[in-house]
Design an enzyme around this catalytic site. Structure first.
Site, PDB file in Angstrom:
ATOM      1  N   MET A 146       0.844  -1.188   0.000  1.00  0.00           N
ATOM      2  CA  MET A 146       0.000   0.000   0.000  1.00  0.00           C
ATOM      3  C   MET A 146       0.891   1.253   0.000  1.00  0.00           C
ATOM      4  O   MET A 146       0.433   2.342   0.346  1.00  0.00           O
ATOM      5  CB  MET A 146      -0.934   0.004   1.213  1.00  0.00           C
ATOM      6  CG  MET A 146      -1.903  -1.174   1.175  1.00  0.00           C
ATOM      7  SD  MET A 146      -3.454  -0.877   2.046  1.00  0.00           S
ATOM      8  CE  MET A 146      -2.864  -0.600   3.688  1.00  0.00           C
ATOM      9  N   TYR A 193       4.214   3.859   0.848  1.00  0.00           N
ATOM     10  CA  TYR A 193       4.928   4.408   2.010  1.00  0.00           C
ATOM     11  C   TYR A 193       5.916   3.352   2.522  1.00  0.00           C
ATOM     12  O   TYR A 193       5.879   2.912   3.674  1.00  0.00           O
ATOM     13  CB  TYR A 193       3.976   4.873   3.107  1.00  0.00           C
ATOM     14  CG  TYR A 193       4.566   6.051   3.857  1.00  0.00           C
ATOM     15  CD1 TYR A 193       4.712   7.290   3.234  1.00  0.00           C
ATOM     16  CD2 TYR A 193       5.029   5.922   5.157  1.00  0.00           C
ATOM     17  CE1 TYR A 193       5.297   8.358   3.888  1.00  0.00           C
ATOM     18  CE2 TYR A 193       5.613   6.989   5.819  1.00  0.00           C
ATOM     19  CZ  TYR A 193       5.739   8.198   5.173  1.00  0.00           C
ATOM     20  OH  TYR A 193       6.317   9.250   5.820  1.00  0.00           O
ATOM     21  N   LEU A 194       6.799   2.965   1.619  1.00  0.00           N
ATOM     22  CA  LEU A 194       7.618   1.772   1.818  1.00  0.00           C
ATOM     23  C   LEU A 194       8.675   1.957   2.903  1.00  0.00           C
ATOM     24  O   LEU A 194       9.236   3.042   3.061  1.00  0.00           O
ATOM     25  CB  LEU A 194       8.296   1.407   0.492  1.00  0.00           C
ATOM     26  CG  LEU A 194       7.349   1.215  -0.682  1.00  0.00           C
ATOM     27  CD1 LEU A 194       8.135   0.885  -1.945  1.00  0.00           C
ATOM     28  CD2 LEU A 194       6.327   0.121  -0.398  1.00  0.00           C
ATOM     29  N   GLY A 202      10.919  -3.213   5.605  1.00  0.00           N
ATOM     30  CA  GLY A 202      10.159  -4.468   5.578  1.00  0.00           C
ATOM     31  C   GLY A 202       9.691  -4.777   4.163  1.00  0.00           C
ATOM     32  O   GLY A 202       9.892  -5.880   3.645  1.00  0.00           O
ATOM     33  N   HIS A 203       9.083  -3.769   3.513  1.00  0.00           N
ATOM     34  CA  HIS A 203       8.647  -3.970   2.117  1.00  0.00           C
ATOM     35  C   HIS A 203       9.844  -4.287   1.222  1.00  0.00           C
ATOM     36  O   HIS A 203       9.771  -5.143   0.340  1.00  0.00           O
ATOM     37  CB  HIS A 203       8.012  -2.693   1.562  1.00  0.00           C
ATOM     38  CG  HIS A 203       6.776  -2.243   2.272  1.00  0.00           C
ATOM     39  ND1 HIS A 203       6.739  -1.110   3.039  1.00  0.00           N
ATOM     40  CD2 HIS A 203       5.524  -2.775   2.297  1.00  0.00           C
ATOM     41  CE1 HIS A 203       5.514  -0.948   3.509  1.00  0.00           C
ATOM     42  NE2 HIS A 203       4.760  -1.935   3.085  1.00  0.00           N
ATOM     43  N   GLN A 225       5.684 -11.598   7.494  1.00  0.00           N
ATOM     44  CA  GLN A 225       5.212 -12.298   8.692  1.00  0.00           C
ATOM     45  C   GLN A 225       4.626 -11.318   9.718  1.00  0.00           C
ATOM     46  O   GLN A 225       3.865 -11.701  10.597  1.00  0.00           O
ATOM     47  CB  GLN A 225       6.377 -13.106   9.296  1.00  0.00           C
ATOM     48  CG  GLN A 225       6.118 -13.756  10.638  1.00  0.00           C
ATOM     49  CD  GLN A 225       5.041 -14.845  10.579  1.00  0.00           C
ATOM     50  OE1 GLN A 225       4.695 -15.346   9.501  1.00  0.00           O
ATOM     51  NE2 GLN A 225       4.504 -15.200  11.743  1.00  0.00           N
ATOM     52  N   SER A 282       6.608  -0.574  10.341  1.00  0.00           N
ATOM     53  CA  SER A 282       5.230  -0.409   9.874  1.00  0.00           C
ATOM     54  C   SER A 282       5.056   1.032   9.425  1.00  0.00           C
ATOM     55  O   SER A 282       5.616   1.952  10.049  1.00  0.00           O
ATOM     56  CB  SER A 282       4.263  -0.699  11.026  1.00  0.00           C
ATOM     57  OG  SER A 282       2.980  -0.199  10.728  1.00  0.00           O
ATOM     58  N   SER A 283       4.274   1.215   8.369  1.00  0.00           N
ATOM     59  CA  SER A 283       3.996   2.583   7.910  1.00  0.00           C
ATOM     60  C   SER A 283       3.309   3.373   9.023  1.00  0.00           C
ATOM     61  O   SER A 283       3.414   4.589   9.104  1.00  0.00           O
ATOM     62  CB  SER A 283       3.109   2.553   6.674  1.00  0.00           C
ATOM     63  OG  SER A 283       3.675   1.690   5.718  1.00  0.00           O
ATOM     64  N   ARG A 284       2.584   2.675   9.902  1.00  0.00           N
ATOM     65  CA  ARG A 284       1.844   3.352  10.980  1.00  0.00           C
ATOM     66  C   ARG A 284       2.759   3.912  12.074  1.00  0.00           C
ATOM     67  O   ARG A 284       2.320   4.743  12.864  1.00  0.00           O
ATOM     68  CB  ARG A 284       0.821   2.398  11.606  1.00  0.00           C
ATOM     69  CG  ARG A 284      -0.295   2.039  10.665  1.00  0.00           C
ATOM     70  CD  ARG A 284      -1.457   1.373  11.365  1.00  0.00           C
ATOM     71  NE  ARG A 284      -2.647   1.418  10.539  1.00  0.00           N
ATOM     72  CZ  ARG A 284      -2.968   0.529   9.610  1.00  0.00           C
ATOM     73  NH1 ARG A 284      -2.182  -0.483   9.378  1.00  0.00           N
ATOM     74  NH2 ARG A 284      -4.070   0.656   8.897  1.00  0.00           N
TER      75      ARG A 284
END
Ligand code: PAF
Length: 278
Positions: free
Chosen positions: A27, A29-30, A33-34, A145, A182-184
């Site tokens: 989604m 906003y890498l 992790g991505h 994961q 996380s993007s969050r």
């Protein structure tokens, strides 16, 4: 690296790609992790397709879709550096045309854990992932994961609907202090960012207890819950000790389990997990 938006452009570009093709759905906003998914795909496949689409149907009305962070230019630069061949960025109307009314749902696996407080989330995820798979026709697909339940649900969907795609689940990438990327995380202020380390700290404490011989599912959940309770800025939404494939909650002695949790830090909802007894 080529970029496309419409399905017809995607199909034309996909036809030129050497097989095998790996897909990395995102989604945007890498973060690292991505990128670890894209690197793994790069290592294992002849061609890599990444997708960037902030999928509205996996957000509930009270979850702020408009506030979801976006930085397309930066994302494209990062994907190019990793060696991605093609990026598909579908438009909203391309993905969900007027009168859209067809959904892919996975039953029991989506009713627990994240599904308890986000009842429509996985229907949005499985529907969009099925559409991404149909568009790209990959042989392999890469997921993190970090979203352990998502990975289990997608593996079920692929089996049940006969998608000829291997699902590769890659390890969680963490910050130096253990916080899962996380993007969050960008929503957290400095005090909240510090408090957010309680997710990994508490899961690690439960894992240490398991490794020291504690086998009772109830005790392992209690180790996590007590540590989160002691962090004033964090509110535990759930802590689960479940079977890693069925996601059924375990009771009594366990040999192998997925410990997973959701915590609110301020308004930000964070998730994390660790497997014990692998
Ligand atoms: O994990 C995500 O980022 C999303 O759920 C996914 C798989 C890209 C579907 O929108």
């Amino acid at each position: 690296m080529e970029t496309v938006t419409s399905l017809s452009e995607l199909r034309a570009a996909r036809a030129e790609l050497p097989e095998h093709v790996g897909i990395v759905p995102t989604m945007g906003y890498l973060h690292d992790g991505h990128l670890s998914l894209a690197e793994r795909a790069r290592d294992e496949c002849a061609s890599v397709v990444a997708t960037i689409f902030v999928n509205p149907t996996q957000f509930a009305p009270e979850e702020d879709l408009d506030a979801y962070p976006r930085d397309l230019e930066r994302d494209l630069g990062l994907l190019k550096e990793v060696g991605v061949d093609l990026v598909w960025m579908p438009a909203l109307k391309g993905m969900y045309p007027d009168e859209f009314q067809t959904w892919v749902t996975v039953d029991d696996l989506t009713q627990v854990l994240e599904g308890t407080s986000r009842p429509t989330h996985f229907r949005g995820v499985t529907t969009v992932v099925a559409k991404l798979f149909n568009g790209v026709q990959p042989q392999k697909a890469y997921f993190g994961q970090k979203d352990a339940q998502q990975a289990v649900v997608i593996q079920r969907m692929v089996k049940d609907l006969d998608f000829p795609i291997e699902i590769v689940v890659c390890p969680i990438v963490r910050e130096a202090d253990g916080l899962a990327m996380s993007s969050r995380n960008t929503y957290l202020n400095p005090e909240q960012r510090q408090a957010a380390t309680v997710l990994y700290r508490s899961l690690s404490a439960a894992k240490a207890a398991f490794e020291a011989g504690e086998r009772q599912a109830e005790k392992l959940r209690a180790v996590v819950a007590e540590m989160v309770d002691a962090e004033p800025l964090a509110q535990l939404e759930y802590i689960s000790c479940a079977h890693p494939e069925t996601l059924r909650e375990l009771q009594g002695a366990v040999e192998r389990a997925l410990l997973s949790m959701a915590v609110r830090v301020g308004k930000t909802r964070l998730i994390d997990n660790l497997e014990v007894g692998r």
